[in-house]
Design a protein around this motif. Structure first.
Motif, PDB file in Angstrom:
ATOM      1  N   SER A   1     -45.263 -11.762  58.188  1.00  0.00           N
ATOM      2  CA  SER A   1     -45.924 -12.123  57.931  1.00  0.00           C
ATOM      3  C   SER A   1     -45.383 -10.950  55.838  1.00  0.00           C
ATOM      4  CB  SER A   1     -47.553 -10.789  57.025  1.00  0.00           C
ATOM      5  OG  SER A   1     -47.888 -11.643  58.269  1.00  0.00           O
ATOM      6  N   LEU A   2     -45.352 -11.365  54.733  1.00  0.00           N
ATOM      7  CA  LEU A   2     -44.768 -11.532  53.843  1.00  0.00           C
ATOM      8  C   LEU A   2     -45.936 -10.909  53.019  1.00  0.00           C
ATOM      9  CD1 LEU A   2     -41.856 -10.698  52.394  1.00  0.00           C
ATOM     10  CD2 LEU A   2     -41.444 -12.799  51.455  1.00  0.00           C
ATOM     11  N   PHE A   3     -46.152  -9.426  52.250  1.00  0.00           N
ATOM     12  CA  PHE A   3     -47.117  -9.045  51.272  1.00  0.00           C
ATOM     13  C   PHE A   3     -47.035  -8.152  50.195  1.00  0.00           C
ATOM     14  CE2 PHE A   3     -45.947  -6.045  55.447  1.00  0.00           C
ATOM     15  CZ  PHE A   3     -46.027  -5.132  54.706  1.00  0.00           C
ATOM     16  N   SER A   4     -45.448  -8.647  50.715  1.00  0.00           N
ATOM     17  CA  SER A   4     -46.255  -7.676  48.943  1.00  0.00           C
ATOM     18  C   SER A   4     -43.789  -7.229  48.062  1.00  0.00           C
ATOM     19  CB  SER A   4     -45.517  -5.653  48.731  1.00  0.00           C
ATOM     20  OG  SER A   4     -44.992  -4.842  49.493  1.00  0.00           O
ATOM     21  N   LYS A   5     -44.005  -7.898  47.105  1.00  0.00           N
ATOM     22  CA  LYS A   5     -42.560  -7.974  46.436  1.00  0.00           C
ATOM     23  C   LYS A   5     -41.390  -6.100  47.138  1.00  0.00           C
ATOM     24  CE  LYS A   5     -39.138  -8.585  42.763  1.00  0.00           C
ATOM     25  NZ  LYS A   5     -39.564  -8.906  41.370  1.00  0.00           N
ATOM     26  N   ASP A   6     -41.981  -5.008  47.344  1.00  0.00           N
ATOM     27  CA  ASP A   6     -40.958  -4.095  47.606  1.00  0.00           C
ATOM     28  C   ASP A   6     -40.626  -4.528  49.427  1.00  0.00           C
ATOM     29  OD1 ASP A   6     -41.445  -2.752  45.150  1.00  0.00           O
ATOM     30  OD2 ASP A   6     -43.291  -1.723  46.084  1.00  0.00           O
ATOM     31  N   TYR A   7     -41.787  -5.398  49.776  1.00  0.00           N
ATOM     32  CA  TYR A   7     -41.286  -5.172  51.207  1.00  0.00           C
ATOM     33  C   TYR A   7     -40.296  -6.635  51.492  1.00  0.00           C
ATOM     34  CZ  TYR A   7     -42.793  -6.200  56.140  1.00  0.00           C
ATOM     35  OH  TYR A   7     -42.571  -6.922  57.714  1.00  0.00           O
ATOM     36  N   MET A   8     -40.483  -7.293  50.604  1.00  0.00           N
ATOM     37  CA  MET A   8     -39.460  -8.487  50.726  1.00  0.00           C
ATOM     38  C   MET A   8     -38.333  -7.823  50.029  1.00  0.00           C
ATOM     39  SD  MET A   8     -39.427 -12.124  48.099  1.00  0.00           S
ATOM     40  CE  MET A   8     -39.388 -10.451  46.436  1.00  0.00           C
ATOM     41  N   ASN A   9     -38.058  -7.183  49.498  1.00  0.00           N
ATOM     42  CA  ASN A   9     -36.864  -6.136  48.610  1.00  0.00           C
ATOM     43  C   ASN A   9     -36.192  -5.980  49.833  1.00  0.00           C
ATOM     44  OD1 ASN A   9     -36.417  -7.401  46.273  1.00  0.00           O
ATOM     45  ND2 ASN A   9     -37.887  -5.883  45.052  1.00  0.00           N
ATOM     46  N   GLU A  10     -36.861  -4.894  50.338  1.00  0.00           N
ATOM     47  CA  GLU A  10     -36.582  -4.133  51.468  1.00  0.00           C
ATOM     48  C   GLU A  10     -36.465  -4.988  52.797  1.00  0.00           C
ATOM     49  OE1 GLU A  10     -36.398  -0.023  52.159  1.00  0.00           O
ATOM     50  OE2 GLU A  10     -36.905  -0.264  49.850  1.00  0.00           O
TER      51      GLU A  10
END
Length: 266
Positions: free
Chosen positions: A114-123
């Protein structure tokens, strides 16, 4: 637990115990068929929390060959890996967040995130060092207030950064907070309207927002995947008695003693 399809009267199927749970896997299949006849779309079978206490191995094994089950959904990465280890080949979506440091396991076991935020995506991008893409479903928060993005701008931004990158966007989804409450129809409608406003005219392999309650009490043409959880196990999402579904788990015991007790006035 007893996973047999028949049970003789008075038979004690456990050792040294008079109380046991009987799991009817044939009822599980019947419930899948009943729900399919309602919505006529493929399903994601939810196998979190040891298949709602019904035994994830037995439930997954009986569902893996069901023609209506396209993928499985779990709450944690461990649950996803457990399904892979018993031979489940379908896509498996982790509905919650996973620790970023476990990304290697995600790739190794071919798990969808589950991709739930841009910050998580960048991590994820920072730790990624593989040839294979990371399969994801974008989670939209329409009012449940768990993980998920909350605006069309965020959604479009994430989609843009996912193009020609390490991510393979297979789906988009949300979860309703009030689909099981007949007094909250306006809140449900507000959530589904927000969901489709955010994704706009984009198309995806999987668009899923119908949980058990939404499938049983509401109608949605655009979503192309239903998530069957509690209803698959024979429980009405609103906690009401339901003649359409068959309760998969039953508890049995033997009465040890019957007493007559005098009424006490207090």
């Amino acid at each position: 637990m007893d996973y047999t399809k028949t049970l003789k009267r008075g038979e004690n199927v456990t050792h040294y115990r008079n109380t046991y749970a009987c799991i009817r896997l044939d009822y599980l299949q019947d419930n899948v068929e009943t729900l399919y006849q309602k919505v006529r779309k493929p399903f994601m079978a939810i196998i979190k929390a040891n298949a709602y206490g019904h035994g994830y191995q037995q439930v997954a094994n009986v569902l893996k060959d069901n023609p209506h089950i396209s993928m499985f959904g779990v709450a944690t990465l461990k649950e996803a890996i457990d399904l892979r280890n018993i031979g489940i080949q379908q896509d498996i979506l982790v509905l919650g967040a996973i620790p970023i440091e476990d990304l290697d396991l995600v790739i190794h076991y071919d798990i969808t995130l589950s991709l739930f935020s841009k910050d998580y995506m960048n991590e994820i991008k920072k730790l990624y060092h593989h040839q294979k893409t990371v399969k994801v479903h974008i989670k939209i928060d329409t009012g449940m207030n768990r993980i998920g993005i909350k605006s069309q701008e965020e959604f479009e931004d994430i989609l843009t950064h996912c193009q020609n990158s390490i991510f393979q966007v297979d789906g988009v989804f949300t979860h309703f907070a009030t689909a099981d409450d007949p007094l909250q129809k306006e809140a449900y409608q507000s959530q589904i309207d927000m969901f489709y406003d955010i994704i706009g005219q984009h198309s995806f392999k999987y668009i899923h927002c119908q949980n058990s309650a939404a499938m049983m009490y509401h109608h949605d043409e655009r979503s192309n995947l239903g998530r069957i959880g509690i209803a698959m196990y024979g429980i009405d999402p609103a906690g009401e008695e339901c003649k359409e579904l068959k309760q998969v788990m039953s508890l049995y015991t033997r009465v040890a003693m019957i007493k007559k007790v005098k009424k006490v006035n207090v």
